[in-house]
Design an enzyme around this catalytic site. Structure first.
Site, PDB file in Angstrom:
ATOM      1  N   ARG A 160       0.881  -1.179   0.000  1.00 47.35           N
ATOM      2  CA  ARG A 160       0.000   0.000   0.000  1.00 47.35           C
ATOM      3  C   ARG A 160       0.908   1.214   0.000  1.00 47.35           C
ATOM      4  O   ARG A 160       1.613   1.457   0.986  1.00 47.35           O
ATOM      5  CB  ARG A 160      -0.913  -0.012   1.227  1.00 47.35           C
TER       6      ARG A 160
ATOM      7  N   HIS B 278      -7.305   0.453  -6.313  1.00 48.07           N
ATOM      8  CA  HIS B 278      -7.475  -0.439  -5.155  1.00 48.07           C
ATOM      9  C   HIS B 278      -8.085  -1.755  -5.648  1.00 48.07           C
ATOM     10  O   HIS B 278      -9.242  -2.067  -5.348  1.00 48.07           O
ATOM     11  CB  HIS B 278      -8.351   0.230  -4.099  1.00 48.07           C
TER      12      HIS B 278
ATOM     13  N   GLN C  85      -9.837  -4.327  -3.295  1.00 46.71           N
ATOM     14  CA  GLN C  85     -11.183  -3.915  -2.890  1.00 46.71           C
ATOM     15  C   GLN C  85     -12.192  -4.305  -3.971  1.00 46.71           C
ATOM     16  O   GLN C  85     -13.282  -4.820  -3.666  1.00 46.71           O
ATOM     17  CB  GLN C  85     -11.209  -2.387  -2.668  1.00 46.71           C
TER      18      GLN C  85
ATOM     19  N   ASP D 126     -17.571   6.163  -1.234  1.00 49.36           N
ATOM     20  CA  ASP D 126     -16.325   6.100  -0.470  1.00 49.36           C
ATOM     21  C   ASP D 126     -16.092   7.504   0.091  1.00 49.36           C
ATOM     22  O   ASP D 126     -16.767   8.465  -0.312  1.00 49.36           O
ATOM     23  CB  ASP D 126     -15.170   5.654  -1.387  1.00 49.36           C
TER      24      ASP D 126
ATOM     25  N   CYS E 248     -16.515   0.931   0.868  1.00 49.08           N
ATOM     26  CA  CYS E 248     -15.314   0.112   1.093  1.00 49.08           C
ATOM     27  C   CYS E 248     -14.829   0.209   2.537  1.00 49.08           C
ATOM     28  O   CYS E 248     -14.087  -0.646   2.979  1.00 49.08           O
ATOM     29  CB  CYS E 248     -14.213   0.529   0.127  1.00 49.08           C
TER      30      CYS E 248
ATOM     31  N   ARG F 261     -13.144  -9.190   1.684  1.00 46.85           N
ATOM     32  CA  ARG F 261     -11.735  -8.876   1.439  1.00 46.85           C
ATOM     33  C   ARG F 261     -10.890 -10.114   1.748  1.00 46.85           C
ATOM     34  O   ARG F 261      -9.969 -10.462   1.019  1.00 46.85           O
ATOM     35  CB  ARG F 261     -11.275  -7.700   2.331  1.00 46.85           C
TER      36      ARG F 261
HETATM   37  N1   CP Z   1     -11.173  -0.721   2.442  1.00 50.28           N
HETATM   38  C1   CP Z   1      -9.901  -0.721   2.887  1.00 50.28           C
HETATM   39  O1   CP Z   1      -8.947  -0.912   2.129  1.00 50.28           O
HETATM   40  O2   CP Z   1      -9.781  -0.522   4.212  1.00 50.28           O
HETATM   41  P1   CP Z   1      -8.438  -0.283   5.031  1.00 50.28           P
HETATM   42  O3   CP Z   1      -7.917   1.083   4.663  1.00 50.28           O
HETATM   43  O4   CP Z   1      -8.858  -0.385   6.463  1.00 50.28           O
HETATM   44  O5   CP Z   1      -7.437  -1.341   4.650  1.00 50.28           O
HETATM   45  N1  NVA Z   2     -10.254   6.283  -1.003  1.00 51.75           N
HETATM   46  C1  NVA Z   2      -9.831   5.871   0.312  1.00 51.75           C
HETATM   47  C2  NVA Z   2      -9.954   4.394   0.433  1.00 51.75           C
HETATM   48  C3  NVA Z   2      -9.532   3.811   1.736  1.00 51.75           C
HETATM   49  C4  NVA Z   2      -9.667   2.312   1.770  1.00 51.75           C
HETATM   50  C5  NVA Z   2      -8.404   6.331   0.558  1.00 51.75           C
HETATM   51  O1  NVA Z   2      -7.583   6.231  -0.357  1.00 51.75           O
HETATM   52  O2  NVA Z   2      -8.132   6.805   1.662  1.00 51.75           O
END
Ligand code: CP
Ligand code: NVA
Length: 295
Positions: A101, A128, A131, A217, A253, A281
């Protein structure tokens, strides 16, 4: 093979991963789960915080008989002087998979280029895909793919991967964003190539009107905190309220910012299938890891 975004998979491969995920989920539920990744290790690089991604990948590896190592921003040299390409090559000599990430999407592209084990994108500023795998599994379980979905909110990382996945499985998708927050043209072009680009609008009501499912989101993603006031202002009118959603299913999400993109009442309503999404997930990523191990 890497999963930098959903369209690294062919449509057949995407369905195969979802099928594998569903089989693994069923086996876990009836107590017949196998451990095909015994003695295998997943390195998990995190430049941003995470609840679901971290816990589901780590738990998934345990359930599959393997192990996961959490590599947070203060744990490794990445970002403190060691280039990504060196981290990629060194870590590849130890682990069987890398999940990362990161902020810049170009960083995961570079990680995948230099790693010699599969690299899975656990979220970047632009995408993502894990997701999306869980989202598609959830939609398939609840409605099948012959359904209509409205995305209401930011044309962000979660939205962009979902646009690609939706095109691949043939979902009828409409994306409503405020002006200036649309999905990238490149993503729309890729979706078009894969099946069909979504309808786009700046009117949330228009997107929701014919939808069976409404997905949103956060408006302020991780790393955008300095744009918070501006975004809250520009996204006014895009909130998912119970009135607006009616009897449609609601996806998110998570994490959710109650009172911003969604009301507490909407998230807590029976229409919300967000906990199934979150659970999936785990299953989707287990399906992905097992499928990747067989390539
Ligand atoms: N939806 C998602 O990726 O959640 P986190 O940021 O908690 O991993
Ligand atoms: N769009 C959000 C998703 C988190 C899972 C972010 O990038 O913070």
């Amino acid at each position: 093979m890497d999963l930098v975004d959903v369209d690294d998979l062919t449509t057949d491969e995407l369905h195969a991963v979802l099928d594998r995920a569903a089989d693994i989920k069923a086996a876990q539920e009836d107590g017949t789960a196998a451990q095909p990744l015994t003695d295998q290790t997943l390195g998990m690089i995190f430049e941003k915080p995470s609840t679901r991604t971290r816990v589901s990948f780590e738990t998934g590896m345990t359930q599959l008989g393997g192990h996961a190592i959490f590599l947070g921003p203060d744990d490794i040299h990445l970002g403190h002087g060691e280039p990504i390409k060196d981290t990629a090559r060194a870590v590849s000599r130890y682990v069987d998979f890398i999940m990362a990430r990161v902020f810049d999407h170009s960083d995961i592209v570079e990680l995948a280029e230099y790693a010699t084990v599969p690299v899975v994108n656990g979220l970047t500023d632009d995408a993502h895909p894990c997701q999306t795998l869980a989202d598609l599994l959830t939609i398939r379980e609840h409605f099948g793919f012959d359904t209509s979905v409205a995305w209401v909110g930011d044309g962000n990382n979660v939205c962009q991967s979902f646009v690609l996945g939706a095109a691949m499985v043939g979902l009828d998708l409409t994306v409503a964003t405020p002006e200036g927050y649309e999905v990238d043209d490149d993503v729309l072009a890729r979706a078009d190539e894969l099946g069909s680009a979504p309808e786009t609008t700046t009117d949330p009501e228009e997107a929701i009107a014919d939808a069976e499912v409404v997905y949103t989101d956060v408006w302020v993603s991780m790393g955008q905190e300095d744009k918070r006031e501006q975004k809250l202002d520009e996204f006014e009118g895009f909130q998912l309220t119970t009135d607006r959603v009616g009897d449609r299913a609601v996806m998110h999400c998570l994490p959710a910012h109650r009172g911003e993109e969604i009301t507490d009442e909407t998230l807590e309503s029976d229409n919300a299938i967000v906990w199934d999404q979150a659970e999936n997930r785990l299953h989707a990523q287990k399906g992905l890891l097992v499928w990747l191990s067989e390539q």
